[in-house]
Scaffold this active site. Structure first.
Site, PDB file in Angstrom:
ATOM      1  N   LYS A 197       0.820  -1.227   0.000  1.00 10.88           N
ATOM      2  CA  LYS A 197       0.000   0.000   0.000  1.00 10.88           C
ATOM      3  C   LYS A 197       0.850   1.272   0.000  1.00 10.88           C
ATOM      4  O   LYS A 197       0.422   2.313  -0.474  1.00 10.88           O
ATOM      5  CB  LYS A 197      -0.972   0.006   1.181  1.00 10.88           C
ATOM      6  CG  LYS A 197      -0.315   0.141   2.532  1.00 10.88           C
ATOM      7  CD  LYS A 197      -1.353   0.290   3.625  1.00 10.88           C
ATOM      8  CE  LYS A 197      -0.750   0.255   5.005  1.00 10.88           C
ATOM      9  NZ  LYS A 197       0.313   1.234   5.272  1.00 10.88           N
ATOM     10  N   LEU A 243       8.772  -0.213  -1.261  1.00 13.25           N
ATOM     11  CA  LEU A 243       8.838  -1.555  -0.672  1.00 13.25           C
ATOM     12  C   LEU A 243       9.739  -1.529   0.571  1.00 13.25           C
ATOM     13  O   LEU A 243      10.658  -0.725   0.649  1.00 13.25           O
ATOM     14  CB  LEU A 243       9.406  -2.531  -1.701  1.00 13.25           C
ATOM     15  CG  LEU A 243       8.604  -2.719  -3.000  1.00 13.25           C
ATOM     16  CD1 LEU A 243       9.406  -3.540  -4.011  1.00 13.25           C
ATOM     17  CD2 LEU A 243       7.266  -3.409  -2.712  1.00 13.25           C
ATOM     18  N   GLU A 272       7.916   3.475  32.610  1.00 13.99           N
ATOM     19  CA  GLU A 272       7.468   2.120  32.261  1.00 13.99           C
ATOM     20  C   GLU A 272       6.475   1.639  33.319  1.00 13.99           C
ATOM     21  O   GLU A 272       6.731   1.741  34.520  1.00 13.99           O
ATOM     22  CB  GLU A 272       8.692   1.189  32.190  1.00 13.99           C
ATOM     23  CG  GLU A 272       8.386  -0.296  32.107  1.00 13.99           C
ATOM     24  CD  GLU A 272       7.544  -0.696  30.905  1.00 13.99           C
ATOM     25  OE1 GLU A 272       7.934  -0.396  29.777  1.00 13.99           O
ATOM     26  OE2 GLU A 272       6.480  -1.312  31.123  1.00 13.99           O
ATOM     27  N   ASP A 279       4.773  -9.708  12.121  1.00 13.00           N
ATOM     28  CA  ASP A 279       4.182  -9.003  13.265  1.00 13.00           C
ATOM     29  C   ASP A 279       2.697  -9.287  13.468  1.00 13.00           C
ATOM     30  O   ASP A 279       2.156  -8.983  14.525  1.00 13.00           O
ATOM     31  CB  ASP A 279       4.378  -7.486  13.107  1.00 13.00           C
ATOM     32  CG  ASP A 279       5.779  -7.036  13.488  1.00 13.00           C
ATOM     33  OD1 ASP A 279       6.643  -7.905  13.689  1.00 13.00           O
ATOM     34  OD2 ASP A 279       6.004  -5.816  13.584  1.00 13.00           O
ATOM     35  N   HIS A 315      42.086 -14.039  21.112  1.00  7.00           N
ATOM     36  CA  HIS A 315      42.450 -13.041  22.123  1.00  7.00           C
ATOM     37  C   HIS A 315      43.165 -11.862  21.475  1.00  7.00           C
ATOM     38  O   HIS A 315      44.016 -12.077  20.625  1.00  7.00           O
ATOM     39  CB  HIS A 315      43.378 -13.675  23.164  1.00  7.00           C
ATOM     40  CG  HIS A 315      43.836 -12.717  24.206  1.00  7.00           C
ATOM     41  ND1 HIS A 315      43.011 -12.278  25.223  1.00  7.00           N
ATOM     42  CD2 HIS A 315      45.030 -12.078  24.379  1.00  7.00           C
ATOM     43  CE1 HIS A 315      43.690 -11.426  25.985  1.00  7.00           C
ATOM     44  NE2 HIS A 315      44.914 -11.292  25.479  1.00  7.00           N
TER      45      HIS A 315
END
Ligand SMILES: Cc1cc2nc3c(=O)[nH]c(=O)nc-3n(C[C@H](O)[C@H](O)[C@H](O)COP(=O)(O)OP(=O)(O)OC[C@H]3O[C@@H](n4cnc5c(N)ncnc54)[C@H](O)[C@@H]3O)c2cc1C
Length: 476
Positions: free
Chosen positions: A45, A49, A213, A321, A455
């Site tokens: 929509k 993209l 929060e 999602d 290391h």
């Protein structure tokens, strides 16, 4: 043939797959479908993209976080013996650079569609029934027939009741990414990944930042010790953090936004800031896509799927999602896309494993995690053994000047199974990949103890944490 200049109605074209939505889930699935030789179309929509992740999510935030890190370095370069005479931040240029990165990758997605022969249809897709999708474009309506439909319509920012976002004061992830100046002060409601990333970004750009929060801890999906550490470091960085806090009576003022905050101790405080970011989660885009014309089942708007991403309606799949029960992350969306397309193409499909999904939060220090938290492992009845290693004892972390945080391994004592790995510290979101691979390959704690780590590297801290499951770390 579709005549682009007139309203097109009931022109049928038959596809193997129609993908609705071109976020990381939808476009990756379309590419894979093209690779498998399926005749595929992708409906989007928006003008470009790429979806939330590319335009107003993962990529622009990480571009800005990168600049915030460089800006912070420029301001503290004297610690390294480098003098930078009066560094200045040209914020509009920072935003321009971010936009350039987004545009480049949007073109990249367009190229991938062409390369894999995926047809890009610009418009709003609605499912009329299984096998039929209607697309409304600015030129009219077109009806398309397809063997399979993949819903990948993603999500959008949730708003608090009665609030409407605007470009000037009450912001979501969309508006905040286009600010042309760094706000003097920024209040943030919500301390999930989105909230804390913007907090970390704008604090370094120079804003006074407060995070409110409602839950008892910030980044509430992470291991409790990770939440505690991030809160400690944020406070050290002078980011105000209030947990168990409820924000009400939000109102615009002449200079910004004010609200009442009921703090955890019951005290009510009025706070005001130039901008307010609302980051209270993301709602699935499933209300207007025609699910009522199908047997697709939803749970509070999220689509229920089986392990192959199939909905209750044969031939209709969902990923990303919009899906119930999996985290809202770009790599989850694309991984689910691979499963769905393999299934519809009759190829071997390996369902995603919920416990092997890495989480990455790009704060300073960063967070990377995979698998069960310590509390979840104990609740599941494992005989938990924990190995920890602090970055303060890692020489590369000293070189980087990044001593906050630790690596924490959650293991099962019985067989040395790795149940979860939780890292907060320098580049934790990169370090976590070793743990994900180890868990995917079903390596045990012992295998990882004997894995040689170069290391000096920060990932030596991961090796030492594995050794510390048995109390055998060397450098602490
Ligand atoms: C600020 C922010 C930062 C983030 N950072 C990260 C990160 O660092 N890492 C990470 O993994 N995740 C991150 N995320 C989450 C990530 O963006 C999402 O999980 C991901 O974009 C979901 O992909 P998707 O394909 O499901 O949907 P989306 O990316 O939301 O895409 C859906 C697409 O579908 C289109 N669409 C919707 N309805 C229709 C319709 N009816 N017809 C046609 N088109 C339609 C939309 O326009 C959109 O382009 C972040 C999110 C935000 C908000």
């Amino acid at each position: 043939m579709v005549n682009e200049t007139r309203c097109v109605e009931w022109s049928y074209v038959t596809y193997d797959l129609i993908v609705i939505g071109s976020g990381p889930g939808g476009y990756s699935a379309a590419v894979r479908a093209g690779q498998y030789g399926l005749k595929t179309a992708i409906i989007e929509k928006d003008a470009k993209l790429g979806g939330t992740c590319l335009h107003v999510g993962c990529i622009p935030t990480k571009a800005l976080l990168h600049t915030a890190e460089l800006w912070s370095f420029a301001n503290h370069a004297t610690d390294e013996g480098i003098t930078i005479d009066k560094p200045t931040l040209q914020f509009p240029k920072v935003i321009e650079r971010k936009n350039g990165i987004v545009s480049k990758h949007a073109k990249g997605v367009e190229f991938l569609m062409k390369k894999n022969k995926v047809e890009w249809i610009k418009g709003f897709g609605v499912i009329k029934k299984a096998g039929v999708v209607e697309v409304t474009t600015d030129k009219g309506t077109q009806t398309l027939e397809t063997k399979n439909i993949l819903i990948a319509t993603g999500s959008e920012a949730r708003m608090l009741p009665g609030l409407t976002p605007d470009p000037d004061s009450i912001l979501t992830n969309i508006e905040i990414l286009n600010l042309q100046a760094v706000p003097k002060s920024l209040n943030i409601i919500g301390a999930g990944a989105v909230g804390v990333e913007f907090a970390s970004m704008f604090k370094r750009f120079g804003s006074e930042v407060s995070v409110f929060e409602m839950m008892p801890r910030i980044v509430p999906v992470e291991d409790e010790e990770v939440s505690k550490e991030l809160e400690k470091v944020f406070k050290k960085q002078k980011i105000r953090v209030e947990t168990g806090a409820k924000c009400t009576d939000i109102q615009k003022t002449a200079t910004g936004v004010k609200m009442k905050v009921t703090l955890a101790n019951g005290k009510i405080e009025e706070v005001e800031s130039e901008k307010l970011l609302v980051a209270v989660g993301r709602a699935p885009n499933t209300a207007k896509i025609g699910l009522e014309n199908t047997k697709v089942e939803v749970d509070r708007g999220f689509i229920k799927v089986n392990q192959y991403q199939e909905t209750a309606e044969p031939g209709i799949y969902a990923i990303g999602d919009v899906v119930a029960g999996t985290p809202q992350l770009a790599h989850v969306a694309s991984a689910q896309g691979m499963v769905a397309v393999a299934k519809m193409a009759g190829k071997p499909a390996t369902p995603i494993n919920r416990n092997r999904i890495p989480g990455a939060t790009y704060t300073e220090p960063g967070i990377g995690s995979v698998g069960l938290t310590e509390a979840q492992a104990r609740a599941a009845g494992y005989q938990v053994k924990v190995g920890k290693f602090p970055f303060v004892a890692n020489s590369k972390a000293t070189i980087l000047g990044a001593h906050d945080g630790f690596v924490k391994i959650v293991a099962d004592e019985k067989y040395g199974e790795i149940l979860g790995v939780h890292i907060i510290g320098p580049q934790a979101y990169e370090l976590i990949s070793e743990a994900v691979t180890a868990m995917e390959a079903e390596a045990t704690v012992e295998t990882m103890m004997h894995t040689i780590h170069a290391h000096p590297t920060i990932y030596e801290a991961v090796g030492e944490a594995f050794q510390n499951v048995y109390g055998l770390a060397i450098n602490v």
